[in-house]
Design a protein around this motif. Structure first.
Motif, PDB file in Angstrom:
ATOM      1  N   PRO A  29       0.885  -1.106  -0.241  1.00  0.00           N
ATOM      2  CA  PRO A  29      -0.190   0.291   0.040  1.00  0.00           C
ATOM      3  C   PRO A  29       0.699   1.205  -0.101  1.00  0.00           C
ATOM      4  O   PRO A  29       0.340   2.282  -0.050  1.00  0.00           O
ATOM      5  CB  PRO A  29      -0.911  -0.188   1.475  1.00  0.00           C
ATOM      6  N   GLU A  30       2.162   1.161   0.168  1.00  0.00           N
ATOM      7  CA  GLU A  30       3.184   2.279   0.145  1.00  0.00           C
ATOM      8  C   GLU A  30       3.310   2.591  -1.455  1.00  0.00           C
ATOM      9  O   GLU A  30       2.908   2.042  -2.324  1.00  0.00           O
ATOM     10  CB  GLU A  30       4.336   1.800   0.586  1.00  0.00           C
ATOM     11  N   MET A  31       4.125   3.654  -1.382  1.00  0.00           N
ATOM     12  CA  MET A  31       4.504   4.256  -2.785  1.00  0.00           C
ATOM     13  C   MET A  31       5.688   3.638  -3.379  1.00  0.00           C
ATOM     14  O   MET A  31       6.394   3.966  -4.377  1.00  0.00           O
ATOM     15  CB  MET A  31       4.529   5.595  -2.993  1.00  0.00           C
ATOM     16  N   PHE A  32       6.164   2.404  -2.730  1.00  0.00           N
ATOM     17  CA  PHE A  32       7.216   1.629  -3.357  1.00  0.00           C
ATOM     18  C   PHE A  32       7.022   0.307  -3.052  1.00  0.00           C
ATOM     19  O   PHE A  32       6.465  -0.023  -2.091  1.00  0.00           O
ATOM     20  CB  PHE A  32       8.475   2.144  -2.825  1.00  0.00           C
ATOM     21  N   PRO A  33       7.698  -0.687  -3.613  1.00  0.00           N
ATOM     22  CA  PRO A  33       8.119  -0.526  -5.061  1.00  0.00           C
ATOM     23  C   PRO A  33       6.720  -0.140  -5.887  1.00  0.00           C
ATOM     24  O   PRO A  33       5.804  -0.560  -6.064  1.00  0.00           O
ATOM     25  CB  PRO A  33       8.540  -1.844  -5.507  1.00  0.00           C
ATOM     26  N   ALA A  34       7.108   0.829  -6.907  1.00  0.00           N
ATOM     27  CA  ALA A  34       6.020   1.180  -7.662  1.00  0.00           C
ATOM     28  C   ALA A  34       6.186   1.678  -9.129  1.00  0.00           C
ATOM     29  O   ALA A  34       7.690   1.894  -9.492  1.00  0.00           O
ATOM     30  CB  ALA A  34       5.284   2.376  -6.993  1.00  0.00           C
ATOM     31  N   ASP A  35       5.339   1.354 -10.110  1.00  0.00           N
ATOM     32  CA  ASP A  35       5.680   1.922 -11.462  1.00  0.00           C
ATOM     33  C   ASP A  35       4.869   3.268 -11.656  1.00  0.00           C
ATOM     34  O   ASP A  35       3.634   3.464 -11.122  1.00  0.00           O
ATOM     35  CB  ASP A  35       4.813   1.124 -12.348  1.00  0.00           C
TER      36      ASP A  35
END
Length: 93
Positions: A29-35
């Motif tokens: 739910p975090e912003m990492f790892p993220a595309d």
């Protein structure tokens, strides 16, 4: 089939400050790892770039730019951008 292989993003931001972005994380739910996709205006053209994040810090430009068919418009009160990407990119980031 076109619909089953691609996803179309249409973003609209009121009161633009020069950029708009959207990010997706499969495992957290975090912003990492993220595309992450970030759209900016440069020389009156909308530029959309593919980024990835590994931490809470500034994302990195992805070596595999998996976006296409970019169009957009910025007015004094709105920022519109549309782009496509394949659902499966085989992108490691």
């Amino acid at each position: 089939n076109y619909i089953e292989k691609e996803i179309i993003f249409q973003l609209n931001l009121k009161n633009p400050q020069g950029w708009i972005g959207i990010g997706f994380s499969r495992d957290s739910p975090e912003m990492f790892p993220a595309d992450i996709y970030i759209a900016t205006l440069k020389n009156n053209h909308v530029i959309v770039s593919d980024y990835f994040s590994q931490t809470y810090f500034q994302p990195h430009l992805d070596p595999s730019q998996d976006i296409q068919n970019i169009s957009g418009l910025i007015t004094e009160t709105q920022f519109f951008v549309t782009f496509h990407r394949f659902l499966t990119t085989n992108d490691s980031n």
